[in-house]
Design a protein around this motif. Structure first.
Motif, mmCIF file in Angstrom:
data_model
loop_
_atom_site.group_PDB
_atom_site.id
_atom_site.type_symbol
_atom_site.label_atom_id
_atom_site.label_comp_id
_atom_site.label_asym_id
_atom_site.label_seq_id
_atom_site.Cartn_x
_atom_site.Cartn_y
_atom_site.Cartn_z
ATOM 1 N N UNK A 105 -14.759 38.830 -41.500
ATOM 2 C CA UNK A 105 -15.367 39.197 -42.891
ATOM 3 C C UNK A 105 -15.373 40.565 -43.233
ATOM 4 N N UNK A 106 -14.832 41.648 -42.314
ATOM 5 C CA UNK A 106 -14.662 42.891 -42.285
ATOM 6 C C UNK A 106 -13.054 43.232 -42.071
ATOM 7 N N UNK A 107 -12.299 42.096 -42.096
ATOM 8 C CA UNK A 107 -10.784 42.271 -42.041
ATOM 9 C C UNK A 107 -10.464 42.769 -40.360
ATOM 10 N N UNK A 108 -11.285 42.432 -39.534
ATOM 11 C CA UNK A 108 -11.007 42.636 -38.345
ATOM 12 C C UNK A 108 -10.777 41.616 -37.368
ATOM 13 N N UNK A 109 -9.900 41.897 -36.515
ATOM 14 C CA UNK A 109 -9.185 40.678 -35.352
ATOM 15 C C UNK A 109 -10.016 40.810 -34.229
ATOM 16 N N UNK A 119 -12.595 43.585 -24.528
ATOM 17 C CA UNK A 119 -12.314 43.152 -25.607
ATOM 18 C C UNK A 119 -12.338 44.397 -26.777
ATOM 19 N N UNK A 120 -11.456 44.145 -27.762
ATOM 20 C CA UNK A 120 -11.537 45.190 -28.874
ATOM 21 C C UNK A 120 -11.210 44.493 -30.098
ATOM 22 N N UNK A 121 -11.343 45.307 -31.181
ATOM 23 C CA UNK A 121 -10.783 44.859 -32.461
ATOM 24 C C UNK A 121 -9.725 45.688 -33.123
ATOM 25 N N UNK A 122 -8.944 44.849 -34.020
ATOM 26 C CA UNK A 122 -7.813 45.510 -34.623
ATOM 27 C C UNK A 122 -7.939 44.802 -35.984
ATOM 28 N N UNK A 123 -6.798 45.607 -36.618
ATOM 29 C CA UNK A 123 -6.649 44.999 -38.202
ATOM 30 C C UNK A 123 -6.062 43.715 -38.241
ATOM 31 N N UNK A 124 -6.506 42.945 -38.870
ATOM 32 C CA UNK A 124 -5.987 41.373 -39.191
ATOM 33 C C UNK A 124 -4.698 41.731 -39.497
ATOM 34 N N UNK A 125 -3.676 40.815 -38.903
ATOM 35 C CA UNK A 125 -2.366 41.093 -39.470
ATOM 36 C C UNK A 125 -2.124 40.066 -40.931
ATOM 37 N N UNK A 126 -2.517 40.653 -41.823
ATOM 38 C CA UNK A 126 -2.255 40.441 -43.453
ATOM 39 C C UNK A 126 -1.614 41.236 -44.236
ATOM 40 N N UNK A 127 -0.707 41.037 -44.889
ATOM 41 C CA UNK A 127 0.109 42.213 -45.735
ATOM 42 C C UNK A 127 -0.886 42.608 -46.763
ATOM 43 N N UNK A 128 -1.858 41.884 -47.458
ATOM 44 C CA UNK A 128 -2.703 42.593 -48.390
ATOM 45 C C UNK A 128 -4.003 42.909 -47.772
ATOM 46 N N UNK A 129 -4.285 43.005 -46.402
ATOM 47 C CA UNK A 129 -5.643 43.608 -46.051
ATOM 48 C C UNK A 129 -5.714 45.034 -45.966
ATOM 49 N N UNK A 130 -6.832 45.482 -46.325
ATOM 50 C CA UNK A 130 -7.057 47.062 -45.979
ATOM 51 C C UNK A 130 -7.022 47.324 -44.617
#
Length: 241
Positions: A105-109, A119-130
Motif C-alpha cells: 500500500x506504500x509502494x514498498x516490497x 528482512x528489508x524493504x525496497x521500492x516496488x519494481x513498477x515504472x510509474x511507482x514513486x
C-alpha cells in the motif's frame, strides 16, 4: 544510489543502477516507522476488528502489537534481523502476508532472507511507482569496501565477520594510488566511508574501531550485480598497481 568517482580517476566506473534497486533503506523523509504503516485497512484473517488489538483510545489498527512493531521496524529501516530482535522477527514471519499487503500500500516490497534471518524493504519494481526508499549516494570507496565486506561474510563459516578501520584501510590502499590523492586525503575519505556504512547499518560498532558486518549484505546485492562490479574493481586495482 549513485557512485561518484574518485578525483582524478580515468577509467569508466561500473553502472550502479542495480545497486540502487537492491539496497535496503529508510523511506525518504522518515525517521520513525510508527506512523501510517500500522493503520491501513484489511487486516489478516482472524485479526481484523478484534478489540484486543486496539492499543490506544481511537486506535484504528488491526494488527497485534508484535506485528505492528515488525512493520514499523521495516519501514524505519535499514533492516530487521532475528538477532538481536528475535521476538519481532518471529512476529514478521507469523504475519508476513499481511505485512506485505501493508507495505505494498506504500509502494514498498518486502525482501525476506530466511537463511540469513534478515528482512528489508525496497521500492516496488513498477515504472510509474514513486520513489519511497531514501537513496544514499555511494562513493567509489564505499562500493569497494561493501564488496569486500560481502565477500568476507560469504566466506565466513558461521556468518559472522568483524573488521577494523585499519583492516579496511589495508584492503583499500590500492585505490588510494588510483585516486592520486595524498595519504591525508585518503584517510579522510575512508573516515567518511566508515561513518556512512555505520549510519546505514551495514557496519555495527563494537569496541574500539572494530565493527561487525551486517548479515543483510548477503542479500542486498545479487550475484550478477556483484560479479560485474567485482570484475570492474579488480581491473581498476590492477591498473593502479
Amino acid at each position: 544510489m549513485t557512485e561518484p568517482g574518485v578525483p582524478g580517476s580515468g577509467p569508466a566506473r561500473p553502472d550502479p543502477a542495480d545497486l540502487r534497486s537492491a539496497r535496503p533503506g529508510r523511506p525518504a523523509g522518515t525517521s520513525s516507522g510508527a506512523g501510517g504503516s500500522a493503520t491501513s485497512g484489511g487486516g489478516a484473517p482472524g485479526t481484523a476488528g478484534e478489540a484486543g488489538n486496539h492499543l490506544w483510545p481511537g486506535d484504528h489498527g488491526t494488527l497485534p502489537a508484535p506485528a505492528r512493531l515488525a512493520l514499523a521496524r521495516l519501514v524505519r529501516g535499514p533492516y530487521l534481523a532475528a538477532e538481536p530482535e528475535p521476538d519481532t522477527w518471529r512476529a514478521l514471519l507469523a504475519h508476513e502476508d499481511v505485512v506485505r499487503e501493508r507495505l505494498a500500500d506504500q509502494y514498498l516490497d518486502l525482501v525476506v532472507d530466511a537463511d540469513a534471518q534478515v528482512a528489508f524493504v525496497r521500492d516496488v519494481p513498477a515504472a510509474d511507482a514513486p520513489q519511497v526508499v531514501r537513496e544514499v549516494a555511494l562513493t567509489f570507496l564505499d562500493t569497494a569496501l561493501l564488496l569486500h565486506l560481502r565477500a568476507l561474510l560469504l566466506d565466513s563459516s558461521d556468518g559472522r565477520v568483524a573488521i577494523s578501520r585499519d583492516e579496511a584501510a589495508d584492503h583499500l590502499a590500492v585505490y588510494r594510488r588510483r585516486g592520486g590523492g595524498s595519504p591525508m586525503d585518503f584517510s579522510r575519505q575512508l573516515d567518511a566511508t566508515w561513518a556512512r556504512l555505520i549510519e546505514s547499518g551495514m557496519l555495527e560498532p563494537l569496541s574500539g574501531d572494530r565493527c561487525t558486518v551486517s548479515p543483510v549484505l548477503r542479500t542486498v546485492f545479487g550475484a550478477d550485480q556483484v560479479a560485474a562490479l567485482s570484475a570492474e574493481y579488480v581491473r581498476l586495482a590492477k591498473e593502479s598497481a
